[in-house]
Write a protein that holds these residues in place. Structure first.
Motif, mmCIF file in Angstrom:
data_model
loop_
_atom_site.group_PDB
_atom_site.id
_atom_site.type_symbol
_atom_site.label_atom_id
_atom_site.label_comp_id
_atom_site.label_asym_id
_atom_site.label_seq_id
_atom_site.Cartn_x
_atom_site.Cartn_y
_atom_site.Cartn_z
ATOM 1 N N SER A 28 -1.547 8.578 5.262
ATOM 2 C CA SER A 28 -1.047 7.275 4.820
ATOM 3 C C SER A 28 -1.898 6.136 5.395
ATOM 4 O O SER A 28 -1.890 5.883 6.599
ATOM 5 C CB SER A 28 0.408 7.078 5.257
ATOM 6 O OG SER A 28 0.814 5.745 5.008
ATOM 7 N N LEU A 55 4.620 10.692 1.935
ATOM 8 C CA LEU A 55 4.059 9.701 2.853
ATOM 9 C C LEU A 55 4.903 8.436 2.853
ATOM 10 O O LEU A 55 5.155 7.835 3.902
ATOM 11 C CB LEU A 55 2.617 9.349 2.473
ATOM 12 C CG LEU A 55 1.591 10.473 2.557
ATOM 13 C CD1 LEU A 55 0.226 9.977 2.115
ATOM 14 C CD2 LEU A 55 1.534 11.060 3.954
ATOM 15 N N ARG A 56 5.320 8.039 1.669
ATOM 16 C CA ARG A 56 6.123 6.825 1.522
ATOM 17 C C ARG A 56 7.455 6.956 2.266
ATOM 18 O O ARG A 56 7.912 6.016 2.913
ATOM 19 C CB ARG A 56 6.344 6.532 0.042
ATOM 20 C CG ARG A 56 6.911 5.161 -0.233
ATOM 21 C CD ARG A 56 6.885 4.775 -1.699
ATOM 22 N NE ARG A 56 7.486 5.757 -2.582
ATOM 23 C CZ ARG A 56 6.808 6.439 -3.508
ATOM 24 N NH1 ARG A 56 5.521 6.260 -3.683
ATOM 25 N NH2 ARG A 56 7.425 7.319 -4.274
ATOM 26 N N TYR A 64 6.788 6.560 5.958
ATOM 27 C CA TYR A 64 6.434 5.161 6.206
ATOM 28 C C TYR A 64 7.694 4.286 6.204
ATOM 29 O O TYR A 64 7.889 3.468 7.095
ATOM 30 C CB TYR A 64 5.448 4.669 5.144
ATOM 31 C CG TYR A 64 5.131 3.198 5.288
ATOM 32 C CD1 TYR A 64 4.094 2.775 6.099
ATOM 33 C CD2 TYR A 64 5.894 2.236 4.624
ATOM 34 C CE1 TYR A 64 3.819 1.427 6.256
ATOM 35 C CE2 TYR A 64 5.628 0.890 4.776
ATOM 36 C CZ TYR A 64 4.592 0.486 5.588
ATOM 37 O OH TYR A 64 4.331 -0.849 5.749
ATOM 38 N N ALA A 103 -9.952 3.568 4.901
ATOM 39 C CA ALA A 103 -9.096 3.783 3.728
ATOM 40 C C ALA A 103 -9.183 2.612 2.751
ATOM 41 O O ALA A 103 -8.552 2.628 1.714
ATOM 42 C CB ALA A 103 -7.652 3.999 4.158
ATOM 43 N N MET A 121 0.837 -1.201 0.000
ATOM 44 C CA MET A 121 0.000 0.000 0.000
ATOM 45 C C MET A 121 0.873 1.252 0.000
ATOM 46 O O MET A 121 0.593 2.220 -0.705
ATOM 47 C CB MET A 121 -0.925 0.014 1.218
ATOM 48 C CG MET A 121 -2.036 -1.010 1.181
ATOM 49 S SD MET A 121 -2.919 -1.165 2.761
ATOM 50 C CE MET A 121 -3.634 0.452 2.976
ATOM 51 N N ALA A 122 1.942 1.224 0.792
ATOM 52 C CA ALA A 122 2.831 2.383 0.901
ATOM 53 C C ALA A 122 3.497 2.698 -0.431
ATOM 54 O O ALA A 122 3.709 3.861 -0.766
ATOM 55 C CB ALA A 122 3.892 2.144 1.971
ATOM 56 N N GLU A 167 1.541 5.132 -2.443
ATOM 57 C CA GLU A 167 1.222 6.431 -1.849
ATOM 58 C C GLU A 167 2.195 7.504 -2.340
ATOM 59 O O GLU A 167 3.257 7.189 -2.875
ATOM 60 C CB GLU A 167 1.265 6.323 -0.317
ATOM 61 C CG GLU A 167 0.143 5.462 0.221
ATOM 62 C CD GLU A 167 0.129 5.326 1.721
ATOM 63 O OE1 GLU A 167 -0.946 5.036 2.250
ATOM 64 O OE2 GLU A 167 1.187 5.495 2.373
#
Length: 136
Positions: A80, A49-50, A53, A114, A41-42, A45
């Motif tokens: 995120s 955000l990545r 994370y 989400a 998922m990351a 993004e």
């Protein structure tokens, strides 16, 4: 040298080659699969955000769970879903910290909104485990 060992260990953990790294909290197969989903998922993004994370993931995998929470919190509050999913598991299962059912339910619900359906089930489980209905 230590930093590269952590990165190698993290990569092997994410790839499923290792089941645990030095310092990383122990996880069962289902939690490792959930963390892999969060990593995927990351990757989808936005870069900002990545980056937060990934920093949180590196801290978590090196055993610095409290520090990882700072990074995951920042990323999750910034939007995120992947970080919210990680926080759901960390707080809800007590990965490297004491279980915090309130924060666990909060982040599980954020991850579920989400679009990650299993987080809704974890939220229900946490709620039912920690808050039993009392007779009035």
């Amino acid at each position: 040298m230590k930093k590269s060992a952590i990165l190698v260990c993290g990569g092997l953990l994410s790839a499923g080659v290792l089941t645990a790294c030095a310092g990383a909290p122990p996880m069962d197969e289902a939690l490792r699969a959930e963390m892999k989903v969060a990593d995927e998922m990351a990757a989808a993004e936005p870069e900002a955000l990545r980056a937060d994370y990934e920093q949180g993931r590196r801290y978590f995998e090196s055993g610095r769970v409290e520090r990882s929470l700072v990074e995951f919190d920042y990323a999750a509050y910034s939007g995120s879903a992947a970080a919210a999913l990680r926080l759901c598991a960390i707080y809800g299962e007590g990965l490297g910290i004491k279980v915090d059912p309130v924060k666990g339910v909060f982040w599980c619900q954020r991850a579920a909104r989400a679009g990650h359906a299993p987080a809704a089930a974890r939220s229900r489980h946490l709620f039912q485990t920690w808050w039993q209905e009392e007779d009035v």
